[in-house]
Design an enzyme around this catalytic site. Sequence first.
Site, PDB file in Angstrom:
ATOM      1  N   GLU A 163      27.721  -0.045 -11.668  1.00  0.00           N
ATOM      2  CA  GLU A 163      27.965  -0.572 -10.332  1.00  0.00           C
ATOM      3  C   GLU A 163      28.608  -1.945 -10.540  1.00  0.00           C
ATOM      4  OE1 GLU A 163      26.083  -2.445  -6.333  1.00  0.00           O
ATOM      5  OE2 GLU A 163      25.160  -2.679  -8.291  1.00  0.00           O
ATOM      6  N   ASP A 221      22.736  -1.226 -12.394  1.00  0.00           N
ATOM      7  CA  ASP A 221      22.846  -2.023 -11.181  1.00  0.00           C
ATOM      8  C   ASP A 221      23.406  -3.413 -11.474  1.00  0.00           C
ATOM      9  OD1 ASP A 221      22.117  -2.437  -8.305  1.00  0.00           O
ATOM     10  OD2 ASP A 221      20.825  -3.975  -9.167  1.00  0.00           O
TER      11      ASP A 221
END
Length: 729
Positions: free
Chosen positions: A461, A408
């Site tokens: 990401e 993330d």
Amino acid sequence: MTREVWQAESRDVEDIVAGRHGNAFGVLGLHEVSGVWVLRAFIPHAETVTAYTLAGEELGHLIPRHGGGFFEGPIKTRERQPIRLRARNAGGEWDVLDPYSFGPVLGPMDDYLMGEGSHLRLFDKLGAHEMKFEGVHGTHFAVWAPNARRVSVVGPFNDWDGRRNPMRNRNGYWEVFIPVLGTGTIYKYEIVAANGQVLPLKADPFARQSELRPRNASVVPDPTPFTWSDQAYMEERASKDWRRTPMSIYEVHLGSWRRRPDGTFMSYDQMAEQLVPYAADMGYTHLEFMPVSEHPFDPSWGYQPTGLFAPTARFGDPAGFARLVNAAHEAGLGVILDWVPAHFPTDEFGLSHFDGTALYEHADPRQGFHPDWNTAIYNFGRKEVSAFLTNSALYWFEQFHIDGLRVDAVASMLYLDYSRQPGQWVPNKHGGNENLEAVAFLQRVNAEVYRQFPGAFMIAEESTSWPGVSHPTYAGGLGFGFKWNMGFMNDTLRFMSREAVHRRYHHGDMTFGLVYAFSENFVLPLSHDEVVHGKGSLLEKMPGDDWQQFANLRAYLAFMWGHPGKKLLFMGQEFAQREEWSEARGLDWWLLDAAPHEGMRRLVADLNAAYRSLPALYERDCEPDGFEWLIGNDQANSVYAWLRKSKGADPVLVIANFTPVPRSNYKVPAPIAGRWVERINTDAGWYAGGNTGNQGAVIAKPVEGRHMAAELELYLPPLATLFLKYEPE
């Protein structure tokens, strides 16, 4: 009174009783002093203490030295050995296995590897581990706190009294073996900072199990090894090149996929019984779970974790999570976890100022505090922090057989000026905004995952144009296997949200992604971030009346499944959830009683089936020779057509019409004359469409003097996408 030579210094006694002593093992336990073995113990509330061997042989009585519970005395032993102490007071007697009569569990090689930050099995050494040590059953605790004056294990077993179980300091790593304690023991660390301040009790950074929020203590996990039955899946996984393998990912928030009838969370085992068969039946290849790492706050969705080694207790124990992964593998589904090494919350029981100093985070808020999320940023340049995070990643792969981590907020790690104004960030040593320490960490963790776990993969990401995110580390890349294509998602959703009459003026939004489609190994994500916080569901983003909204979404999803890149779709969007997602409730499964919603679900299942069964759609997902434009400039009609191909595979034509106007006798170039079968038609009645099309197949006729050898004449349904597969005679 004259102090005997074997007696402890008065200052040491006072400091032990007061909880100030920084070296309890230097005072308590067995010590040979001038040829005499002396035993010292701190047992509050005891009036008398007698020492015994484990076999029950009496070794001697200890003399009370301090009214607070400090006892000492010579005993009859010729060697160091575990000691059982029998304490008595007016209320009765009790036995204590003396933790300070045991040697260290950590060894010189652990000291060396931890010291240089290269230990790759810290999860076996730090944290709480139930074991048998020197013939005694108990639990070993170890934690990193280099600037602490004292660290103690506390819990209900010692009345949360930090004076009772202080630890041994080994170059900043503290450890103690506490006999008897085992599975289910609740514990924290009491840390005294260098200035003498007693810090708020800290959860174990390496805890492999935690209490259910709002409680936040760590829990000694069951050491029983999990019995896996996924050997066939793991062996097959090891041989796969995922760039050339179908990858269709179902992104799931475990707390809100489905709830029990009373509104409470389903367990890991219930997910194994319901979610796994559903995703397998839908034809997905992977489940991606939003973070299951322990976290205190439900609305954070797990992206502010406090336990990077512990599956959240919301849904069960670690063995329950292992059963869920095992069930997924047995059903042929891989499991991807969202993992958050970018930042951590500042809850006082967590990593923030862990030993009274900025230990895991940067001390300078320009480097160590994230202004968007009010979180602390890891100090990636500190070797112990890099080792902590690397071990977290490796732990999930080893302990739980997961197949991939989706990392993330990578962009926030890579840029020192991420979300900061001039003057609010510190340049790197070259004066640039690249976080060189974060780059080195990401390269390290990616390289280790690929080295140790064949067939596993890492996904970034990453929302910027940082070069080489999914390029190997040996070629200077970050070493991820895949990168989320945020540009594709933004551009195409912006196009799809426009009224059809305006789309001709924004035609390039749907084609621009092909300019860079093969610069990285991309995953095309329609994730949770696009259907929350006022953004509406995918269906609600579509323009027009209800029929047009469904038709638009069907055409768009097929466009995406035909586009180069791996696929990711957030839960609920596969049946066109109308309301935007909320973590506080389950999905609206009752919608499947309505034909348009059931039709959408059927389409996604058929798209997955087509994608997995047609090699032209996946074998060259990440390579330019797998794609060729046929029609990319028909702005007037908002029609797109391209060819997907792979060596040795039948080619597939993808044609999308993004206006509500049907097109008859529409001509599309084709590479081969002959029969092209309509494999997907999003307007089919089976999907609750208008049920128009080409009667299942079209014949491409030869042409001369054109770029392609043949030409198709098609009926294009309104707001629809077609997949046509060449079928050799």
